[in-house]
Design a protein around this motif. Sequence first.
Motif, PDB file in Angstrom:
ATOM      1  N   ALA A  76       0.832  -1.210   0.000  1.00  0.00           N
ATOM      2  CA  ALA A  76       0.000   0.000   0.000  1.00  0.00           C
ATOM      3  C   ALA A  76       0.867   1.261   0.000  1.00  0.00           C
ATOM      4  CB  ALA A  76      -0.938  -0.006   1.203  1.00  0.00           C
ATOM      5  N   GLN A  77       1.979   1.232   0.711  1.00  0.00           N
ATOM      6  CA  GLN A  77       2.882   2.387   0.729  1.00  0.00           C
ATOM      7  C   GLN A  77       3.532   2.606  -0.639  1.00  0.00           C
ATOM      8  OE1 GLN A  77       4.747   0.786   4.432  1.00  0.00           O
ATOM      9  NE2 GLN A  77       5.098   2.966   4.808  1.00  0.00           N
ATOM     10  N   PHE A  78       3.723   1.526  -1.365  1.00  0.00           N
ATOM     11  CA  PHE A  78       4.271   1.626  -2.725  1.00  0.00           C
ATOM     12  C   PHE A  78       3.422   2.574  -3.566  1.00  0.00           C
ATOM     13  CE2 PHE A  78       3.671   0.213  -7.083  1.00  0.00           C
ATOM     14  CZ  PHE A  78       4.964   0.195  -7.583  1.00  0.00           C
ATOM     15  N   PHE A  79       2.098   2.435  -3.469  1.00  0.00           N
ATOM     16  CA  PHE A  79       1.206   3.256  -4.298  1.00  0.00           C
ATOM     17  C   PHE A  79       1.273   4.733  -3.921  1.00  0.00           C
ATOM     18  CE2 PHE A  79      -0.707  -0.973  -4.874  1.00  0.00           C
ATOM     19  CZ  PHE A  79      -0.597  -1.039  -6.247  1.00  0.00           C
ATOM     20  N   ASP A  80       1.654   5.032  -2.669  1.00  0.00           N
ATOM     21  CA  ASP A  80       1.844   6.433  -2.282  1.00  0.00           C
ATOM     22  C   ASP A  80       3.021   7.056  -3.030  1.00  0.00           C
ATOM     23  OD1 ASP A  80      -0.237   6.199  -0.487  1.00  0.00           O
ATOM     24  OD2 ASP A  80       1.083   5.808   1.232  1.00  0.00           O
ATOM     25  N   HIS A  81       3.969   6.236  -3.450  1.00  0.00           N
ATOM     26  CA  HIS A  81       5.171   6.727  -4.127  1.00  0.00           C
ATOM     27  C   HIS A  81       5.117   6.546  -5.648  1.00  0.00           C
ATOM     28  CE1 HIS A  81       7.598   7.606  -0.551  1.00  0.00           C
ATOM     29  NE2 HIS A  81       6.892   6.642   0.002  1.00  0.00           N
ATOM     30  N   LEU A  82       4.076   5.895  -6.135  1.00  0.00           N
ATOM     31  CA  LEU A  82       3.965   5.631  -7.573  1.00  0.00           C
ATOM     32  C   LEU A  82       3.589   6.904  -8.311  1.00  0.00           C
ATOM     33  CD1 LEU A  82       4.007   3.351  -9.739  1.00  0.00           C
ATOM     34  CD2 LEU A  82       1.530   3.182  -9.392  1.00  0.00           C
ATOM     35  N   PRO A  83       4.455   7.373  -9.228  1.00  0.00           N
ATOM     36  CA  PRO A  83       4.105   8.570 -10.003  1.00  0.00           C
ATOM     37  C   PRO A  83       2.899   8.299 -10.903  1.00  0.00           C
ATOM     38  CG  PRO A  83       6.420   7.967 -10.331  1.00  0.00           C
ATOM     39  CD  PRO A  83       5.768   6.848  -9.587  1.00  0.00           C
ATOM     40  N   PRO A  84       2.146   9.340 -11.225  1.00  0.00           N
ATOM     41  CA  PRO A  84       1.009   9.131 -12.123  1.00  0.00           C
ATOM     42  C   PRO A  84       1.495   8.754 -13.516  1.00  0.00           C
ATOM     43  CG  PRO A  84       1.352  11.473 -11.733  1.00  0.00           C
ATOM     44  CD  PRO A  84       2.312  10.742 -10.837  1.00  0.00           C
ATOM     45  N   PRO A  85       0.640   8.085 -14.257  1.00  0.00           N
ATOM     46  CA  PRO A  85       1.043   7.758 -15.637  1.00  0.00           C
ATOM     47  C   PRO A  85       1.133   9.030 -16.466  1.00  0.00           C
ATOM     48  CG  PRO A  85      -1.240   7.103 -15.235  1.00  0.00           C
ATOM     49  CD  PRO A  85      -0.694   7.595 -13.926  1.00  0.00           C
ATOM     50  N   PRO A  86       1.939   8.992 -17.504  1.00  0.00           N
ATOM     51  CA  PRO A  86       2.025  10.187 -18.357  1.00  0.00           C
ATOM     52  C   PRO A  86       0.684  10.429 -19.046  1.00  0.00           C
ATOM     53  CG  PRO A  86       3.208   8.348 -19.350  1.00  0.00           C
ATOM     54  CD  PRO A  86       2.764   7.894 -17.990  1.00  0.00           C
ATOM     55  N   PRO A  87       0.378  11.695 -19.333  1.00  0.00           N
ATOM     56  CA  PRO A  87      -0.892  11.967 -20.021  1.00  0.00           C
ATOM     57  C   PRO A  87      -0.857  11.411 -21.437  1.00  0.00           C
ATOM     58  CG  PRO A  87       0.439  13.954 -19.907  1.00  0.00           C
ATOM     59  CD  PRO A  87       1.163  12.905 -19.112  1.00  0.00           C
ATOM     60  N   PRO A  88      -2.025  11.134 -21.987  1.00  0.00           N
ATOM     61  CA  PRO A  88      -2.040  10.658 -23.378  1.00  0.00           C
ATOM     62  C   PRO A  88      -1.556  11.771 -24.306  1.00  0.00           C
ATOM     63  CG  PRO A  88      -4.272  11.069 -22.585  1.00  0.00           C
ATOM     64  CD  PRO A  88      -3.352  11.260 -21.418  1.00  0.00           C
ATOM     65  N   PRO A  89      -1.080  11.405 -25.472  1.00  0.00           N
ATOM     66  CA  PRO A  89      -0.608  12.437 -26.400  1.00  0.00           C
ATOM     67  C   PRO A  89      -1.754  13.384 -26.779  1.00  0.00           C
ATOM     68  CG  PRO A  89      -0.486  10.241 -27.398  1.00  0.00           C
ATOM     69  CD  PRO A  89      -0.982  10.069 -26.003  1.00  0.00           C
ATOM     70  N   ALA A  90      -1.408  14.638 -26.933  1.00  0.00           N
ATOM     71  CA  ALA A  90      -2.405  15.646 -27.292  1.00  0.00           C
ATOM     72  C   ALA A  90      -2.854  15.453 -28.731  1.00  0.00           C
ATOM     73  CB  ALA A  90      -1.826  17.038 -27.114  1.00  0.00           C
ATOM     74  N   LEU A  91      -4.085  15.805 -28.972  1.00  0.00           N
ATOM     75  CA  LEU A  91      -4.590  15.758 -30.345  1.00  0.00           C
ATOM     76  C   LEU A  91      -3.957  16.891 -31.146  1.00  0.00           C
ATOM     77  CD1 LEU A  91      -8.395  15.177 -29.650  1.00  0.00           C
ATOM     78  CD2 LEU A  91      -6.730  13.515 -30.488  1.00  0.00           C
ATOM     79  N   PRO A  92      -3.731  16.667 -32.412  1.00  0.00           N
ATOM     80  CA  PRO A  92      -3.172  17.753 -33.229  1.00  0.00           C
ATOM     81  C   PRO A  92      -4.203  18.873 -33.383  1.00  0.00           C
ATOM     82  CG  PRO A  92      -3.755  15.887 -34.607  1.00  0.00           C
ATOM     83  CD  PRO A  92      -3.959  15.451 -33.187  1.00  0.00           C
ATOM     84  N   ALA A  93      -3.711  20.081 -33.537  1.00  0.00           N
ATOM     85  CA  ALA A  93      -4.606  21.223 -33.753  1.00  0.00           C
ATOM     86  C   ALA A  93      -5.325  21.033 -35.082  1.00  0.00           C
ATOM     87  CB  ALA A  93      -3.795  22.511 -33.767  1.00  0.00           C
TER      88      ALA A  93
END
Length: 120
Positions: A76-93
């Motif tokens: 459970a403590q591991f999840f306190d230190h787990l960084p969030p996943p990277p955001p999905p790639p942005a859509l092109p303009a």
Amino acid sequence: MSALPKAVHNAVIDGIQRLYALRLEGAPPADSLQATATVWLDALGYKRTWREDDAVRVARAFAGLCAACRRWPSPAQFFDHLPPPPPPPALPAPLLTAADHQDNAAWLTRLVDKLRWGRT
């Protein structure tokens, strides 16, 4: 047996070995380290989906545990230190032509006029 991707599985094993090397208070005895790793793998895989590229996040979480813990941590403590996943790639303009820009400007002018004067 854990259903984690190989890279994540290996990152967990490496992280547990690093924690064990610190000889933290409450660490499992050497003869139960394999069972400890199995429990961790099962706990980290419980109701979670991991991808191969999550191994980097797992390694960072274990690095955080190694830096912060004075006692042997729980999964459970591991999840306190787990960084969030990277955001999905942005859509092109969207690619707008000069005519699209004119149409949008005219639409906006009509909308402002309606709001300002209550015209339909």
